[in-house]
Enzyme design. Sequence first.
Site, PDB file in Angstrom:
ATOM      1  N   LYS A   1     -77.233 -11.230  -2.685  1.00  0.00           N
ATOM      2  CA  LYS A   1     -76.183 -10.759  -1.952  1.00  0.00           C
ATOM      3  C   LYS A   1     -75.508 -11.828  -1.235  1.00  0.00           C
ATOM      4  O   LYS A   1     -75.985 -12.375  -0.414  1.00  0.00           O
ATOM      5  CB  LYS A   1     -76.943  -9.802  -0.528  1.00  0.00           C
TER       6      LYS A   1
ATOM      7  N   GLU B   1     -75.798 -25.392  17.658  1.00  0.00           N
ATOM      8  CA  GLU B   1     -74.927 -25.612  16.414  1.00  0.00           C
ATOM      9  C   GLU B   1     -73.462 -24.715  16.456  1.00  0.00           C
ATOM     10  O   GLU B   1     -73.387 -23.620  17.006  1.00  0.00           O
ATOM     11  CB  GLU B   1     -75.674 -24.837  15.312  1.00  0.00           C
TER      12      GLU B   1
ATOM     13  N   CYS C   1     -74.651 -27.125   6.934  1.00  0.00           N
ATOM     14  CA  CYS C   1     -75.655 -26.848   7.887  1.00  0.00           C
ATOM     15  C   CYS C   1     -75.859 -28.615   8.141  1.00  0.00           C
ATOM     16  O   CYS C   1     -76.726 -28.709   9.177  1.00  0.00           O
ATOM     17  CB  CYS C   1     -76.883 -26.188   7.163  1.00  0.00           C
TER      18      CYS C   1
ATOM     19  N   GLU D   1     -83.733 -20.826   5.233  1.00  0.00           N
ATOM     20  CA  GLU D   1     -82.980 -22.250   5.579  1.00  0.00           C
ATOM     21  C   GLU D   1     -81.891 -21.906   6.532  1.00  0.00           C
ATOM     22  O   GLU D   1     -80.929 -21.031   6.245  1.00  0.00           O
ATOM     23  CB  GLU D   1     -82.403 -22.609   3.981  1.00  0.00           C
TER      24      GLU D   1
HETATM   25  P1  NAD Z   1     -75.122 -15.387   8.699  1.00  0.00           P
HETATM   26  O1  NAD Z   1     -76.713 -15.603   9.047  1.00  0.00           O
HETATM   27  O2  NAD Z   1     -74.430 -14.839   9.667  1.00  0.00           O
HETATM   28  O3  NAD Z   1     -75.142 -14.989   7.134  1.00  0.00           O
HETATM   29  C1  NAD Z   1     -75.855 -15.354   6.131  1.00  0.00           C
HETATM   30  C2  NAD Z   1     -76.127 -14.047   5.266  1.00  0.00           C
HETATM   31  O4  NAD Z   1     -77.032 -13.134   5.795  1.00  0.00           O
HETATM   32  C3  NAD Z   1     -74.808 -13.449   4.935  1.00  0.00           C
HETATM   33  O5  NAD Z   1     -75.050 -12.872   3.715  1.00  0.00           O
HETATM   34  C4  NAD Z   1     -75.001 -11.957   5.780  1.00  0.00           C
HETATM   35  O6  NAD Z   1     -74.444 -11.003   5.210  1.00  0.00           O
HETATM   36  C5  NAD Z   1     -76.428 -11.858   5.692  1.00  0.00           C
HETATM   37  N1  NAD Z   1     -76.930 -10.976   6.880  1.00  0.00           N
HETATM   38  C6  NAD Z   1     -76.552 -10.977   7.931  1.00  0.00           C
HETATM   39  N2  NAD Z   1     -77.177 -10.026   8.608  1.00  0.00           N
HETATM   40  C7  NAD Z   1     -78.144  -9.674   8.253  1.00  0.00           C
HETATM   41  C8  NAD Z   1     -79.375  -8.651   8.070  1.00  0.00           C
HETATM   42  N3  NAD Z   1     -79.379  -8.135   9.162  1.00  0.00           N
HETATM   43  N4  NAD Z   1     -80.205  -8.719   7.055  1.00  0.00           N
HETATM   44  C9  NAD Z   1     -79.943  -9.019   5.926  1.00  0.00           C
HETATM   45  N5  NAD Z   1     -78.764 -10.208   5.728  1.00  0.00           N
HETATM   46  C10 NAD Z   1     -78.004 -10.521   6.775  1.00  0.00           C
HETATM   47  O7  NAD Z   1     -74.800 -17.113   8.411  1.00  0.00           O
HETATM   48  P2  NAD Z   1     -73.400 -17.623   8.076  1.00  0.00           P
HETATM   49  O8  NAD Z   1     -72.734 -17.362   9.177  1.00  0.00           O
HETATM   50  O9  NAD Z   1     -72.851 -16.881   6.602  1.00  0.00           O
HETATM   51  O10 NAD Z   1     -73.819 -19.100   7.876  1.00  0.00           O
HETATM   52  C11 NAD Z   1     -73.943 -20.087   8.588  1.00  0.00           C
HETATM   53  C12 NAD Z   1     -75.276 -20.484   8.907  1.00  0.00           C
HETATM   54  O11 NAD Z   1     -75.910 -20.747   7.652  1.00  0.00           O
HETATM   55  C13 NAD Z   1     -75.158 -21.637   9.869  1.00  0.00           C
HETATM   56  O12 NAD Z   1     -76.173 -21.388  10.653  1.00  0.00           O
HETATM   57  C14 NAD Z   1     -75.683 -22.817   8.892  1.00  0.00           C
HETATM   58  O13 NAD Z   1     -76.628 -23.761   9.533  1.00  0.00           O
HETATM   59  C15 NAD Z   1     -76.529 -21.914   8.095  1.00  0.00           C
HETATM   60  N6  NAD Z   1     -76.880 -22.714   6.641  1.00  0.00           N
HETATM   61  C16 NAD Z   1     -78.052 -23.376   6.345  1.00  0.00           C
HETATM   62  C17 NAD Z   1     -78.089 -24.263   5.448  1.00  0.00           C
HETATM   63  C18 NAD Z   1     -79.711 -24.624   5.115  1.00  0.00           C
HETATM   64  O14 NAD Z   1     -79.661 -25.078   3.919  1.00  0.00           O
HETATM   65  N7  NAD Z   1     -80.403 -25.001   6.105  1.00  0.00           N
HETATM   66  C19 NAD Z   1     -77.107 -24.174   4.332  1.00  0.00           C
HETATM   67  C20 NAD Z   1     -75.874 -23.660   4.644  1.00  0.00           C
HETATM   68  C21 NAD Z   1     -75.957 -22.933   5.728  1.00  0.00           C
END
Ligand code: NAD
Length: 500
Positions: free
Chosen positions: A180, A390, A289, A255
């Site tokens: 997803k 962040e 990230c 992550e």
């Molecule tokens: P997000 O948490 O909003 O979304 C991430 C994913 O989770 C998306 O596919 C989203 O549709 C899904 N999602 C949202 N709500 C959900 C739920 N209730 N149940 C299941 N899935 C759900 O994050 P984002 O805005 O897409 O990404 C940014 C964040 O990702 C930042 O905090 C960044 O630091 C982090 N990030 C971390 C790493 C790492 O490796 N540590 C790498 C890249 C990004």
Amino acid sequence: MATTGAPRVYKNFIDGEWVDARGGKAYENRNPANTDELLGMFPASTEEDVSAAVDAAKEAYKKWRLVPAPKRAEMLFRAAELLVRRKEQYSKDMTREMGKVLAEARGDVQEAIDMTYYMAGEGRRLFGQTTPSELPNKFAMSLRQPIGVCGMITPWNFPMAIPSWKMMPALICGNTVVLKPGEDTPLSSYHLMETLTEAGVPHGVVNLVSGDGPNAGAALTKHADVPVISFTGSCATGRRIAEACAPEFKHYSLEMGGKNIIIVMDDANLDLAVDGAIWGGFGTTGQRCTAASRVAVHKAVYKEFVERFVERAKALKAGDGLDSGTDMGPCINERQLKKVMEYVEIGKNEGAKLLTGGKRLEGGGYAKGWFHEATIFGECSPQMRIAQEEIFGPVVSVMAIGSLEEALEVANGVVYGLSASIYTRNVNRAFTATRDLYTGIVYINAPTIGAETHLPFGGTKQTGNGHREAAIAAIDFFTEWKTVYVDYSDRLQRAQIDNA
Ligand code: NAD
């Protein structure tokens, strides 16, 4: 994919077929640098679609787990070759759907290529262990075994790299996959499915279900036939996923966020440190990230560093990532841009000094996109929200520090623990920092970004839950150990008793 006329309609990929969402709903994928450009319509999937994908993956697992790993590897190797051939097209599509400059989009696809080759190589390793038994005529070994259907939930900022980091190790180990992707970047995942299928990965082994978190993502985390969830995204979502996985004791890896720091000591090569702070802070518009959103500079070189850093940030050209003169693309969407703007106000209100930037870019070539200036706050204190939370945008908070000890305290004084860096020419300081920075990744004389696929990737504290991605660490997550004892003595031998 023209911007005029009927938009291209993309589908989910379930059991080797391209299918619409069962509810018939679709959503738009637009270019964040120019929202007039509609890349296509993507399925707004729900629980029903997720269930169909999980059923397919569960069925496919029965055979896939028995395919010899070197054969699975041949498919991944072919997929890597296809990605190499298509790198330019996929990179351009990625820039259009996500906004990062083309050179960085190429880097993102290259990460997928690297991971695919790397995991193809693992097909002829997947090493277990043999060890002597404590009893005579008895053989002992431990083997890796796949787990089953792996649900993968990914963000938008590395649209091809992150899904590959999860899929390739899962596949080589013999698991099947339901992905997803981030709702803003489904096209890059579509490309991955296309590539893996052409490379010979059988129907049902990889499945793609696009859509939002609450409908598609949550259904995947809750599904009883999905024993593994691999998630990358925000802490808020990670917490929900942990809760959803807990009742069934699913395996889950998280992550999440970062508030990464560059420490610049008084003996640093300042040219190098400024280069690193610019690339670490404003690469991918700060939407990594591992972005260096904090810089702690020794007070002896603070003034000089800040002058140079600000001068370089002012010269950065924001724009469409496909234009060769662009240094920094847009924010991913309006929500993210607003978040950045809110944090700029927070920074001003808490007394940080705005040194450059601070505004949304509007009009002219910026009128149709989510652009923000490269922004630097100086004279920050470590406890300010802009130095703790962040932001995930082009905003860097600079602080003065008086010693290495103070820098390390500041570095570790946040809830995250992903990446940290120190610029120094003193080997003692470099090694002390390496030991005492409580992060998953440490760089010496390089910025906080730039992970390579054959080393473990991930963070401490609220960045993760103890797992690591990439490298052999990924194999650990996507397999379970099975310990096997073979007794060829023809008699009952009791461990701990008969060898006394
Ligand atoms: P997000 O948490 O909003 O979304 C991430 C994913 O989770 C998306 O596919 C989203 O549709 C899904 N999602 C949202 N709500 C959900 C739920 N209730 N149940 C299941 N899935 C759900 O994050 P984002 O805005 O897409 O990404 C940014 C964040 O990702 C930042 O905090 C960044 O630091 C982090 N990030 C971390 C790493 C790492 O490796 N540590 C790498 C890249 C990004």
